[in-house]
Design a protein around this motif. Sequence first.
Motif, mmCIF file in Angstrom:
data_model
loop_
_atom_site.group_PDB
_atom_site.id
_atom_site.type_symbol
_atom_site.label_atom_id
_atom_site.label_comp_id
_atom_site.label_asym_id
_atom_site.label_seq_id
_atom_site.Cartn_x
_atom_site.Cartn_y
_atom_site.Cartn_z
ATOM 1 N N VAL A 48 38.844 46.837 46.635
ATOM 2 C CA VAL A 48 38.295 47.680 45.631
ATOM 3 C C VAL A 48 38.122 47.164 44.321
ATOM 4 C CG1 VAL A 48 39.389 49.742 44.548
ATOM 5 C CG2 VAL A 48 39.976 49.484 46.793
ATOM 6 N N ASP A 49 37.206 47.884 43.742
ATOM 7 C CA ASP A 49 36.586 47.567 42.536
ATOM 8 C C ASP A 49 37.547 47.552 41.368
ATOM 9 O OD1 ASP A 49 35.053 46.539 40.376
ATOM 10 O OD2 ASP A 49 33.654 48.522 40.233
ATOM 11 N N THR A 50 38.645 46.739 41.288
ATOM 12 C CA THR A 50 39.778 46.875 40.309
ATOM 13 C C THR A 50 40.606 45.675 40.239
ATOM 14 O OG1 THR A 50 41.678 48.364 39.784
ATOM 15 C CG2 THR A 50 41.477 47.870 41.925
ATOM 16 N N GLU A 51 41.245 45.586 39.372
ATOM 17 C CA GLU A 51 42.207 44.338 39.275
ATOM 18 C C GLU A 51 43.517 44.838 40.089
ATOM 19 O OE1 GLU A 51 42.825 44.581 34.998
ATOM 20 O OE2 GLU A 51 40.998 43.272 34.626
ATOM 21 N N VAL A 52 44.043 43.691 40.777
ATOM 22 C CA VAL A 52 44.930 44.135 41.618
ATOM 23 C C VAL A 52 46.598 43.468 40.911
ATOM 24 C CG1 VAL A 52 46.129 43.258 43.986
ATOM 25 C CG2 VAL A 52 43.647 43.857 43.630
ATOM 26 N N PRO A 53 47.405 44.245 41.033
ATOM 27 C CA PRO A 53 48.816 43.789 40.423
ATOM 28 C C PRO A 53 49.325 42.579 41.138
ATOM 29 C CG PRO A 53 48.829 46.183 40.676
ATOM 30 C CD PRO A 53 47.510 45.624 41.366
ATOM 31 N N LEU A 54 49.839 41.603 40.492
ATOM 32 C CA LEU A 54 50.495 40.448 40.857
ATOM 33 C C LEU A 54 51.895 40.411 40.188
ATOM 34 C CD1 LEU A 54 47.850 37.656 40.502
ATOM 35 C CD2 LEU A 54 48.581 38.806 42.559
ATOM 36 N N PRO A 55 52.963 39.560 40.683
ATOM 37 C CA PRO A 55 54.280 39.654 40.131
ATOM 38 C C PRO A 55 54.161 39.328 38.629
ATOM 39 C CG PRO A 55 54.032 38.406 42.177
ATOM 40 C CD PRO A 55 52.646 38.595 41.768
ATOM 41 N N GLU A 56 55.262 39.747 37.912
ATOM 42 C CA GLU A 56 55.729 39.515 36.509
ATOM 43 C C GLU A 56 54.555 39.981 35.789
ATOM 44 O OE1 GLU A 56 56.522 35.440 35.255
ATOM 45 O OE2 GLU A 56 57.566 34.759 37.348
ATOM 46 N N GLY A 57 53.871 41.204 35.974
ATOM 47 C CA GLY A 57 52.990 41.865 35.184
ATOM 48 C C GLY A 57 51.497 41.194 35.163
ATOM 49 N N GLN A 58 51.229 40.281 35.895
ATOM 50 C CA GLN A 58 50.041 39.790 35.900
ATOM 51 C C GLN A 58 48.917 40.282 36.973
ATOM 52 O OE1 GLN A 58 49.451 36.844 33.622
ATOM 53 N NE2 GLN A 58 51.370 38.041 32.996
ATOM 54 N N LEU A 59 47.832 40.134 36.763
ATOM 55 C CA LEU A 59 46.648 40.838 37.349
ATOM 56 C C LEU A 59 45.654 39.788 38.190
ATOM 57 C CD1 LEU A 59 46.050 43.721 34.924
ATOM 58 C CD2 LEU A 59 46.962 43.788 37.156
ATOM 59 N N LEU A 61 41.769 39.368 39.017
ATOM 60 C CA LEU A 61 40.643 39.694 38.412
ATOM 61 C C LEU A 61 39.698 40.635 39.548
ATOM 62 C CD1 LEU A 61 39.153 36.572 36.524
ATOM 63 C CD2 LEU A 61 40.709 38.695 35.654
ATOM 64 N N ALA A 62 38.996 41.421 39.138
ATOM 65 C CA ALA A 62 38.142 42.525 40.013
ATOM 66 C C ALA A 62 37.108 41.569 40.889
ATOM 67 C CB ALA A 62 37.360 43.517 39.135
ATOM 68 N N PRO A 63 37.027 41.844 41.963
ATOM 69 C CA PRO A 63 36.043 40.906 42.786
ATOM 70 C C PRO A 63 34.679 40.514 42.256
ATOM 71 C CG PRO A 63 36.985 42.837 44.160
ATOM 72 C CD PRO A 63 37.325 42.975 42.645
ATOM 73 N N ARG A 64 34.010 41.595 41.588
ATOM 74 C CA ARG A 64 32.714 41.425 40.997
ATOM 75 C C ARG A 64 32.952 40.430 39.731
ATOM 76 N NH1 ARG A 64 32.035 45.142 36.416
ATOM 77 N NH2 ARG A 64 33.859 46.826 36.517
ATOM 78 N N VAL A 65 33.778 40.383 38.993
ATOM 79 C CA VAL A 65 34.148 39.497 37.975
ATOM 80 C C VAL A 65 34.325 38.151 38.290
ATOM 81 C CG1 VAL A 65 35.552 38.986 35.998
ATOM 82 C CG2 VAL A 65 34.890 41.202 36.577
ATOM 83 N N GLU A 66 35.150 37.909 39.372
ATOM 84 C CA GLU A 66 35.205 36.591 40.112
ATOM 85 C C GLU A 66 34.187 36.121 40.491
ATOM 86 O OE1 GLU A 66 39.955 37.080 41.810
ATOM 87 O OE2 GLU A 66 38.435 38.042 42.655
ATOM 88 N N ALA A 67 33.159 36.760 41.332
ATOM 89 C CA ALA A 67 32.103 36.417 41.965
ATOM 90 C C ALA A 67 30.931 35.759 40.975
ATOM 91 C CB ALA A 67 31.490 37.440 42.635
ATOM 92 N N ARG A 68 30.907 36.705 39.953
ATOM 93 C CA ARG A 68 30.046 36.423 38.740
ATOM 94 C C ARG A 68 30.394 35.004 38.074
ATOM 95 N NH1 ARG A 68 26.582 39.635 35.379
ATOM 96 N NH2 ARG A 68 25.191 38.154 34.427
ATOM 97 N N LEU A 69 31.586 34.737 37.725
ATOM 98 C CA LEU A 69 32.112 33.540 37.247
ATOM 99 C C LEU A 69 31.965 32.484 37.994
ATOM 100 C CD1 LEU A 69 35.576 34.840 35.416
ATOM 101 C CD2 LEU A 69 33.305 34.372 34.274
ATOM 102 N N LEU A 70 31.939 32.808 39.280
ATOM 103 C CA LEU A 70 31.842 31.479 40.340
ATOM 104 C C LEU A 70 30.332 31.175 40.463
ATOM 105 C CD1 LEU A 70 32.981 29.784 42.747
ATOM 106 C CD2 LEU A 70 32.482 31.523 44.169
ATOM 107 N N GLN A 71 29.537 32.179 40.298
ATOM 108 C CA GLN A 71 27.971 32.052 40.498
ATOM 109 C C GLN A 71 27.530 31.140 39.280
ATOM 110 O OE1 GLN A 71 24.662 34.919 41.569
ATOM 111 N NE2 GLN A 71 25.074 35.161 39.437
ATOM 112 N N GLU A 72 28.293 31.604 38.128
ATOM 113 C CA GLU A 72 27.741 31.043 36.698
ATOM 114 C C GLU A 72 28.131 29.430 36.405
ATOM 115 O OE1 GLU A 72 25.494 32.417 35.174
ATOM 116 O OE2 GLU A 72 25.687 34.652 35.586
#
Length: 217
Positions: A48-59, A61-72
């Motif tokens: 889903v186009d959203t941030e996913v909850p992780l333990p300790e209140g962390q998140l 990143l949304a898939p499109r942000v991860e993908a764009r950072l990886l590309q750049e």
Amino acid sequence: MNIEQARFNMIEQQIRPWDVLDTAVLELLAVVKREDFVPPAYRALAFVDTEVPLPEGQLMLAPRVEARLLQEAKVQRHETVLEIGAGSGFMAALLGHRAQRVISMEIRPTLVKMATDNLRRAGLSNVTVREGDGSQGLAAEGPFDVIVLSGSVAAVPQVLLDQLKVGGRLVAVEGEEPVMRATLRTRTSASAVTKVDLFDTVVPRLDDFAEPSRFHF
């Protein structure tokens, strides 16, 4: 849920429209199983186009942000990468498929264990998760070809830029809500670093990076 259909839809409807057009990145997203890096309780949110909850209140990143950072980041097979903020280990996994070696720093022990376990299950022997304060980088292991900040900071500290090789790149999201911007810095010589603004986005803060003073005189 048809997982492969959901993965295909994520790539074609979220990631590609966000100017992620590098075929190697798109192919990687099709084979690295994002759902295996999402906590079981939130598995339905894996694509889903959203941030996913992780333990300790962390998140995560949304898939499109991860993908764009990886590309750049334009990681090459012979390069060594430092990631700050391992989270669940998914970005480290993507980087590990492209780089020779990845060190991912994470300050929260719960997430160090989670990322390490996820990466081991994914069979990535060239990725190591280290517990520690990523705001200082890892000078003893540097300099690095690529540094990726998997979270936002008010500003990129000089200590991280000093750990880039000549020709090395650092991708980060900088600023304060509601205005943040992904940036790419490239070390062009021993004394010079160039900066390019990439795209606007808002992502969660990384721990222990300096914040600007709130006091105005």
